[in-house]
Design an enzyme around this catalytic site. Structure first.
Site, PDB file in Angstrom:
ATOM      1  N   ARG A  14     -12.808 -14.456  -1.682  1.00 19.43           N
ATOM      2  CA  ARG A  14     -11.954 -15.134  -0.699  1.00 19.43           C
ATOM      3  C   ARG A  14     -12.753 -15.934   0.332  1.00 19.43           C
ATOM      4  O   ARG A  14     -12.171 -16.744   1.056  1.00 19.43           O
ATOM      5  CB  ARG A  14     -11.029 -14.122  -0.006  1.00 19.43           C
ATOM      6  N   ARG A  68     -13.757  -7.068 -10.667  1.00 18.34           N
ATOM      7  CA  ARG A  68     -13.962  -6.411  -9.372  1.00 18.34           C
ATOM      8  C   ARG A  68     -14.773  -5.128  -9.523  1.00 18.34           C
ATOM      9  O   ARG A  68     -14.708  -4.455 -10.551  1.00 18.34           O
ATOM     10  CB  ARG A  68     -12.600  -6.160  -8.713  1.00 18.34           C
ATOM     11  N   SER A  73       0.834  -1.210   0.000  1.00 18.26           N
ATOM     12  CA  SER A  73       0.000   0.000   0.000  1.00 18.26           C
ATOM     13  C   SER A  73       0.862   1.251   0.000  1.00 18.26           C
ATOM     14  O   SER A  73       0.594   2.218  -0.731  1.00 18.26           O
ATOM     15  CB  SER A  73      -0.897   0.011   1.242  1.00 18.26           C
ATOM     16  N   LYS A 130     -12.415  -9.342  -3.369  1.00 15.53           N
ATOM     17  CA  LYS A 130     -10.955  -9.183  -3.447  1.00 15.53           C
ATOM     18  C   LYS A 130     -10.460  -9.861  -4.735  1.00 15.53           C
ATOM     19  O   LYS A 130     -11.239 -10.136  -5.630  1.00 15.53           O
ATOM     20  CB  LYS A 130     -10.304  -9.780  -2.197  1.00 15.53           C
ATOM     21  N   ASP A 170      -6.720  -8.192   4.787  1.00 10.85           N
ATOM     22  CA  ASP A 170      -5.901  -9.002   3.877  1.00 10.85           C
ATOM     23  C   ASP A 170      -5.366 -10.264   4.553  1.00 10.85           C
ATOM     24  O   ASP A 170      -4.849 -11.160   3.870  1.00 10.85           O
ATOM     25  CB  ASP A 170      -4.734  -8.167   3.332  1.00 10.85           C
ATOM     26  N   GLN A 209      -9.364   1.977  -0.582  1.00  6.56           N
ATOM     27  CA  GLN A 209      -9.274   2.317  -2.007  1.00  6.56           C
ATOM     28  C   GLN A 209     -10.363   3.315  -2.394  1.00  6.56           C
ATOM     29  O   GLN A 209     -10.116   4.238  -3.175  1.00  6.56           O
ATOM     30  CB  GLN A 209      -9.335   1.051  -2.857  1.00  6.56           C
TER      31      GLN A 209
HETATM   32  C1  S3P Z   1      -5.547  -1.470  -0.107  1.00  9.59           C
HETATM   33  C2  S3P Z   1      -6.797  -1.472   0.450  1.00  9.59           C
HETATM   34  C3  S3P Z   1      -7.551  -2.682   0.746  1.00  9.59           C
HETATM   35  C4  S3P Z   1      -6.652  -3.919   0.719  1.00  9.59           C
HETATM   36  C5  S3P Z   1      -5.737  -3.945  -0.455  1.00  9.59           C
HETATM   37  C6  S3P Z   1      -4.839  -2.714  -0.452  1.00  9.59           C
HETATM   38  C7  S3P Z   1      -4.878  -0.176  -0.349  1.00  9.59           C
HETATM   39  O1  S3P Z   1      -8.542  -2.853  -0.230  1.00  9.59           O
HETATM   40  O2  S3P Z   1      -7.431  -5.088   0.739  1.00  9.59           O
HETATM   41  O3  S3P Z   1      -4.910  -5.094  -0.422  1.00  9.59           O
HETATM   42  O4  S3P Z   1      -3.658  -0.161  -0.563  1.00  9.59           O
HETATM   43  O5  S3P Z   1      -5.567   0.844  -0.306  1.00  9.59           O
HETATM   44  P1  S3P Z   1     -10.019  -2.177  -0.078  1.00  9.59           P
HETATM   45  O6  S3P Z   1      -9.865  -0.736  -0.096  1.00  9.59           O
HETATM   46  O7  S3P Z   1     -10.787  -2.690  -1.265  1.00  9.59           O
HETATM   47  O8  S3P Z   1     -10.528  -2.710   1.210  1.00  9.59           O
END
Ligand code: S3P
Length: 666
Positions: free
Chosen positions: A341, A118, A18, A337, A310, A164
């Site tokens: 999952r 997705r 991230s 995801k 995650d 996200q």
């Molecule tokens: C992430 C946010 C998460 C996470 C992903 C990375 C990010 O997703 O599961 O592996 O870097 O902002 P979501 O925002 O869909 O929960």
């Protein structure tokens, strides 16, 4: 004999995914110059680099210390190509936010099959309300065209705790210079807020969300990327499942929005201590020291879900070994995801003999100490491959994984790291080589003198066995291509100089081979081109380069079943390969075959004689390298056709694999 798993040593897990995405993206839009240390060079982060490059930002190679210079938002240009986000949801949603906020900019986001499924409407709705235009070819998902605009501010209440979604809105606001507030049901990871604020934006943290104020002028800052807690969690779980030993995981990001997985595993029994806790660049980091203990079941629900989102597949795998029933609920986000999952974890747990059940918003796992055995279908989902890989490393379990290389999405080198962590010194009478135990791969190592036909036979054998051939020569070519690109005259190339670029080369899997990727891409034409061909032998004689290529070949063998050929494959690279073949042939016959291939006609006897002399001389020079390993099976191919050689090796491999030899179809 009961076998036990001891873990030991220091495991350096790669940089946080991230934070790596955001280091590139926020530096690019902030403008200025930033040094990014220890960025994660994984497929997902390569996707962000690729998309930024397509938009006009000169992102350099993802080396361990890169310097990114950007003219900021003004530098963004409408791309001439699709924005290929690969498997990466973070790349898509965050970059869509940036594009949405720039009037005059239009981009079409595409991705692999998993990413294309997705949901994207979850960002399109708020960003459209702000004024951007979204076009979907199929109602939702990718391909998705984003037409940027001068946006209006927004106050958005998100249905999902998703960093996200939150980041897409905050970045769109920054991109357009307006204010945005995002409320979320529970707090998701906050790296975007932290990094924007470090770059000079005014960001307010609200009890149930975040706000970015209008009109900030941003300036890039250096980023030290800490180790990824989601990757570290696999090794915390490994320690949890072990019977003894201790693992040390340095410099792990301990941002409280990310540590839910550690809390859960601790509750289940793993002994976890944090040493040397400190704050670096706005993120708390520390060294984890983890050791096993008896594991008990637990419940995971509510706010903890977002902090461990995650890690939940991994928690479910650990629960298979815990006393009692583990319940995970409030986790329907898991369904959208990289794979669904919930259903994939439950199906795979069942496939290996675990009592598990799907819930609409989670799952139930009943633990046992029965040996687990079966085949895992990952759907290309890196976290599934690694979670089941950890369970497979426990002695007594025999778990195979359909696509082990998909770990490259977030953790290149995972299988190697796992093998090293489990090569603990064993107390007498126990076998602890658990990684090789669980991940026992079919490795067919084919060696032999020059012109023994190793390479073409290996490719054919791999095809017949339905496994991959490692093109080790292509790895030398990849390094050579980078040296050519440097513009330095070949005479000035040094071993250190060539290896300095090696971080840009990673493993890629095609259906039938393991190939090098340069900055995440194949570059086949360049690798086979004349410039590289002319110089590859210069690079291939460098001892440290040979050692580096050997490490890549080992990594390939740790991640998937392979046939691999080369001069020191059975002795140096895979001394433990379950099948080693040493091909020999009379020099006259080798010379004849080589000439047939080269001249594409029947050679004359005198031509063969000249070639034979050359080969004999070369054999003498190579004598040390081409001595067979004592455990290798020598096959004299002088009077065999290539098909006969291949069939012999295939039969031996099938015997090693413990399967009957299927009739030939080729
Ligand atoms: C992430 C946010 C998460 C996470 C992903 C990375 C990010 O997703 O599961 O592996 O870097 O902002 P979501 O925002 O869909 O929960």
């Amino acid at each position: 004999m009961t076998v036990s798993l001891r873990v030991s040593g220091t495991v350096r897990v790669p940089g946080d995914k991230s934070i790596s995405h955001r280091a590139l993206l926020i530096t690019a839009i902030a403008g200025g110059e930033a040094r990014v240390r220890d960025i994660l060079p994984s497929a997902d982060v390569h996707a962000t680099a690729r998309v930024l490059r397509a938009l006009g930002i000169p992102v350099p190679a993802l080396t361990s210390e890169l310097v990114l210079r950007s003219a900021g938002l003004a530098a963004l240009r409408t791309p001439t190509e699709w924005l290929d986000c690969g498997n990466s949801g973070t790349t898509t949603r965050l970059m869509a936010g940036v594009v949405a906020g720039r009037a005059g900019l239009t981009g079409t986001f595409v991705g692999d099959a998993s990413l294309s499924r997705r949901p994207m409407q979850r960002i399109a709705r708020p960003l459209s309300q702000m004024g951007a235009e979204f076009t979907f070819e199929r109602g939702d998902g990718l391909p998705m065209q984003v037409r940027g605009a001068a946006l209006q501010g927004i106050s958005w209440r998100s249905e999902h705790a998703s960093a996200q979604i939150k980041s897409a809105i905050l970045l769109a606001a920054v991109s357009s210079g307006v204010e945005a507030t995002v409320y979320e049901p529970t707090r998701s990871r906050d790296h975007t807020e932290r990094m924007l604020s470090a770059c000079g934006a005014t960001v307010e943290v609200l009890p149930d969300g975040a706000r970015v104020m209008a009109g900030a002028s941003l300036r890039a800052v250096d980023v030290d990327v800490p180790a990824d807690p989601s990757s570290a969690a696999f090794f915390v779980a490994l320690a949890a499942l072990a019977h003894g030993g201790e693992l040390v995981l340095p410099d792990v990001c301990l941002n409280p929005t990310r540590t839910g997985g550690f809390d859960i595993l601790q509750r289940m029994g793993v002994q976890l201590r944090v040493d040397h806790e400190r704050v670096v660049g706005g993120e708390t980091i520390g060294t984890l020291v983890v050791a096993p203990n008896t594991l008990v079941a637990t419940s995971v629900r509510g706010d903890e879900v977002a902090r461990a989102i995650d890690e939940l597949p991994l928690v479910a795998c650990v629960a298979a070994r815990a006393v009692g029933e583990t319940r995970i609920t409030d986790a329907s986000e898991l369904r959208v995801k990289e794979s669904d999952r919930i259903s994939a974890v439950v199906a795979n747990l069942r496939a290996i003999g675990v009592d598990a059940e799907e819930l609409p918003d989670g799952l139930v796992v009943r633990g046992s100490d029965q040996p687990l055995a079966g085949h895992v279908i990952t759907h290309g989902d890196h976290r599934l491959a690694m979670a089941f890989g950890i369970l497979g490393a426990v002695p007594g379990n025999t778990i195979t994984i359909d696509d082990p290389a998909c770990v490259d999405v977030s953790f290149p080198g995972f299988w190697d790291t796992l093998a090293r962590a489990t090569q603990a010194r064993a107390p007498a009478g126990t076998s602890t080589d658990a990684a090789s135990n669980a991940l026992r791969r079919l490795i067919v190592a084919i060696d032999g003198p020059a012109a023994s036909g190793k390479s073409s036979t290996s490719q054919w054998v791999a095809k017949r066995l339905g496994i991959r051939h490692v093109d080790s020569g292509a790895f030398y070519r990849a390094l050579t291509a980078l040296a050519v690109r440097s513009g330095l005259a070949p005479e000035q190339w040094t071993e250190t100089g060539v290896l300095a670029e090696a971080g840009r080369v990673s493993l890629g899997l095609t259906e039938r081979s393991v190939v090098p990727l340069v900055d995440g891409e194949r570059h086949e034409e360049e690798l086979r081109g004349a410039a590289v061909t002319a110089q590859v032998s210069r690079v291939a004689v460098m001892p440290a380069v040979r050692a580096w290529v050997n490490d890549r070949v080992r990594e390939a063998g740790a991640s998937t079943d392979v046939v691999v050929d080369g001069r020191d494959i059975g002795t140096t690279v895979f001394p433990d390969a379950p099948l080693k073949i040493f091909l020999i042939a009379d020099p006259w016959e080798r010379a004849r075959r080589r000439l047939v291939q080269r001249l594409e006609r029947k050679p004359t006897d005198s031509e063969i004689a000249v070639e034979t002399e050359e080969l004999v001389a070369r054999d003498a020079r190579d004598a040390t390298q081409s001595r067979p390993d004592p455990s290798a099976i020598t096959i004299d191919t002088t009077s065999l056709t290539q098909e006969e050689q291949v069939e012999r090796i295939v039969a031996l491999a099938e015997a090693v694999r413990g399967r009957p030899h299927p009739p030939s179809t080729s």
